[in-house]
Scaffold this motif. Structure first.
Motif, PDB file in Angstrom:
ATOM      1  N   MET A 178       0.846  -1.203   0.000  1.00  0.00           N
ATOM      2  CA  MET A 178       0.000   0.000   0.000  1.00  0.00           C
ATOM      3  C   MET A 178       0.877   1.247   0.000  1.00  0.00           C
ATOM      4  SD  MET A 178      -3.083  -1.115   2.588  1.00  0.00           S
ATOM      5  CE  MET A 178      -2.012  -1.712   3.896  1.00  0.00           C
ATOM      6  N   TRP A 179       0.874   1.954  -1.105  1.00  0.00           N
ATOM      7  CA  TRP A 179       1.769   3.096  -1.267  1.00  0.00           C
ATOM      8  C   TRP A 179       1.642   4.137  -0.156  1.00  0.00           C
ATOM      9  CZ3 TRP A 179       5.857   3.227  -4.352  1.00  0.00           C
ATOM     10  CH2 TRP A 179       5.900   2.324  -5.426  1.00  0.00           C
ATOM     11  N   PRO A 180       0.430   4.509   0.304  1.00  0.00           N
ATOM     12  CA  PRO A 180       0.342   5.543   1.340  1.00  0.00           C
ATOM     13  C   PRO A 180       1.024   5.179   2.651  1.00  0.00           C
ATOM     14  CG  PRO A 180      -1.785   5.226   0.272  1.00  0.00           C
ATOM     15  CD  PRO A 180      -0.907   4.099  -0.168  1.00  0.00           C
ATOM     16  N   LEU A 181       1.212   3.885   2.900  1.00  0.00           N
ATOM     17  CA  LEU A 181       1.809   3.452   4.168  1.00  0.00           C
ATOM     18  C   LEU A 181       3.323   3.246   4.079  1.00  0.00           C
ATOM     19  CD1 LEU A 181      -0.779   0.912   5.632  1.00  0.00           C
ATOM     20  CD2 LEU A 181      -0.524   3.350   6.119  1.00  0.00           C
ATOM     21  N   ARG A 182       3.854   3.241   2.881  1.00  0.00           N
ATOM     22  CA  ARG A 182       5.304   3.028   2.747  1.00  0.00           C
ATOM     23  C   ARG A 182       6.065   4.202   3.360  1.00  0.00           C
ATOM     24  NH1 ARG A 182       6.364   0.208  -3.176  1.00  0.00           N
ATOM     25  NH2 ARG A 182       4.708  -1.353  -2.997  1.00  0.00           N
ATOM     26  N   GLY A 183       7.021   3.869   4.196  1.00  0.00           N
ATOM     27  CA  GLY A 183       7.797   4.887   4.895  1.00  0.00           C
ATOM     28  C   GLY A 183       7.172   5.316   6.205  1.00  0.00           C
ATOM     29  N   HIS A 184       5.955   4.840   6.493  1.00  0.00           N
ATOM     30  CA  HIS A 184       5.279   5.208   7.735  1.00  0.00           C
ATOM     31  C   HIS A 184       5.769   4.306   8.872  1.00  0.00           C
ATOM     32  CE1 HIS A 184       1.994   7.091  10.021  1.00  0.00           C
ATOM     33  NE2 HIS A 184       1.896   5.910  10.625  1.00  0.00           N
ATOM     34  N   ALA A 185       5.979   4.909  10.031  1.00  0.00           N
ATOM     35  CA  ALA A 185       6.401   4.149  11.210  1.00  0.00           C
ATOM     36  C   ALA A 185       5.245   4.081  12.201  1.00  0.00           C
ATOM     37  CB  ALA A 185       7.615   4.795  11.853  1.00  0.00           C
ATOM     38  N   PHE A 186       4.902   2.870  12.633  1.00  0.00           N
ATOM     39  CA  PHE A 186       3.870   2.674  13.635  1.00  0.00           C
ATOM     40  C   PHE A 186       4.529   2.415  14.981  1.00  0.00           C
ATOM     41  CE2 PHE A 186       1.569   1.507   9.746  1.00  0.00           C
ATOM     42  CZ  PHE A 186       0.414   2.284   9.903  1.00  0.00           C
ATOM     43  N   GLY A 187       4.293   3.316  15.945  1.00  0.00           N
ATOM     44  CA  GLY A 187       4.863   3.152  17.272  1.00  0.00           C
ATOM     45  C   GLY A 187       6.370   3.022  17.212  1.00  0.00           C
ATOM     46  N   PRO A 188       6.935   2.065  17.967  1.00  0.00           N
ATOM     47  CA  PRO A 188       8.391   1.906  18.003  1.00  0.00           C
ATOM     48  C   PRO A 188       8.961   1.108  16.838  1.00  0.00           C
ATOM     49  CG  PRO A 188       7.384   0.298  19.445  1.00  0.00           C
ATOM     50  CD  PRO A 188       6.254   1.141  18.899  1.00  0.00           C
ATOM     51  N   MET A 189       8.095   0.602  15.956  1.00  0.00           N
ATOM     52  CA  MET A 189       8.575  -0.256  14.879  1.00  0.00           C
ATOM     53  C   MET A 189       9.233   0.570  13.767  1.00  0.00           C
ATOM     54  SD  MET A 189       5.468  -3.056  14.626  1.00  0.00           S
ATOM     55  CE  MET A 189       4.196  -1.833  14.280  1.00  0.00           C
TER      56      MET A 189
END
Length: 268
Positions: free
Chosen positions: A168-179
């Motif tokens: 999913m392109w919109p989520l690429r590069g997104h960091a969730f919490g400490p991950m």
């Protein structure tokens, strides 16, 4: 080409290899403009997809006349067939060329995928990566095998944050919490799921939920020791229609990812 009667697990894999050799591999990096179409804007299909689905479906119907065969291209042309699959006691899914965009673009990261379900539970799954010459086969309760060798997935160590990817392109590069930030997947479930089993990544996030995409690989991940479920915590089944799928190396990683990314994924 005369088709064999498909009965056992190895015969299904042999069928997939034969069909790929006949109608998929000869088109790899050799497609003409007229052999690539759009089902919807940006959603590609090729003559290799169409012809291989016909051949695979015909052979499975001949071997299992009482089973319902759900092909991706058939479902695209007639969405009502999905409902027939969801209520069928014995069924198969066929993804004739998973990763069609990769196939069209000349990438080797594409695959042929088949799964068998009984009572809505996946009991066998097959992935054939023709350009890598790698076969993945799983039977419920009997493990998952890569080119004939059993494979298991090592859980993510408690001290490590899991590494994730997504198509999913919109989520690429997104960091969730400490991950760590999400990286791009291989844009092919027939490659993504095996890569997770091999340890190249620890979890994968998907938005779309199509049985032909996820039924084979989900069985393989479970047989390797992983976990596949939805943002609401429910385990994945090929009959579930919940949007959003988390594929994880182990159940603890699934829970960790769901805690931080579940709500965002549920709204995709």
């Amino acid at each position: 080409m005369e088709r064999c009667v498909v009965v056992d697990t190895n015969a299904v894999l042999d069928l997939m290899k034969d069909v790929a050799a006949e109608v998929i591999t000869p088109r790899f990096r050799s497609l003409s403009a007229g052999e690539v179409m759009e089902k919807n804007p940006g959603d590609l299909v090729t003559v290799a997809d169409q012809e291989s689905e016909v051949l695979l479906t015909r052979a499975l119907n001949a071997a299992y006349p009482d089973a319902f065969v759900l092909g991706e291209e058939r479902s695209s042309a007639d969405p009502t067939v999905l409902e027939r699959y969801l209520t069928a006691d014995h069924a198969f899914t066929v993804d004739p060329v998973d990763g069609t965009k990769n196939f069209v673009g000349g990438s080797k990261d594409h695959a042929v995928m088949v799964s068998e379900t009984r009572g809505g539970v996946t009991v066998r799954g097959w992935i054939w990566q023709p350009e890598h010459e790698v076969a993945w086969v799983a039977e419920r309760g009997a493990g998952v095998y890569r080119n004939g060798e059993r494979v298991t997935r090592t859980p993510v160590p408690d001290a490590d944050e899991p590494r994730g990817c997504t198509s999913m392109w919109p989520l690429r590069g997104h960091a969730f919490g400490p991950m760590p930030p999400l990286v791009g997947s291989w844009v092919c479930c027939g490659v993504d799921y095996p890569k997770l089993i091999e340890g190249a990544i620890d979890y994968v996030l998907y938005g779309r939920n199509s049985p032909w995409d996820h039924s084979p690989g989900a069985l393989m991940v479970h047989e390797a020791g992983g976990w596949v479920g939805h943002p609401d915590g429910a385990a994945y089944t090929p009959r579930s229609r919940v949007a959003g799928i988390i594929v994880a190396a182990d159940k603890g990683t699934f829970s960790h990812v769901r805690r931080y990314a579940g709500e965002a994924l549920a709204h995709r």
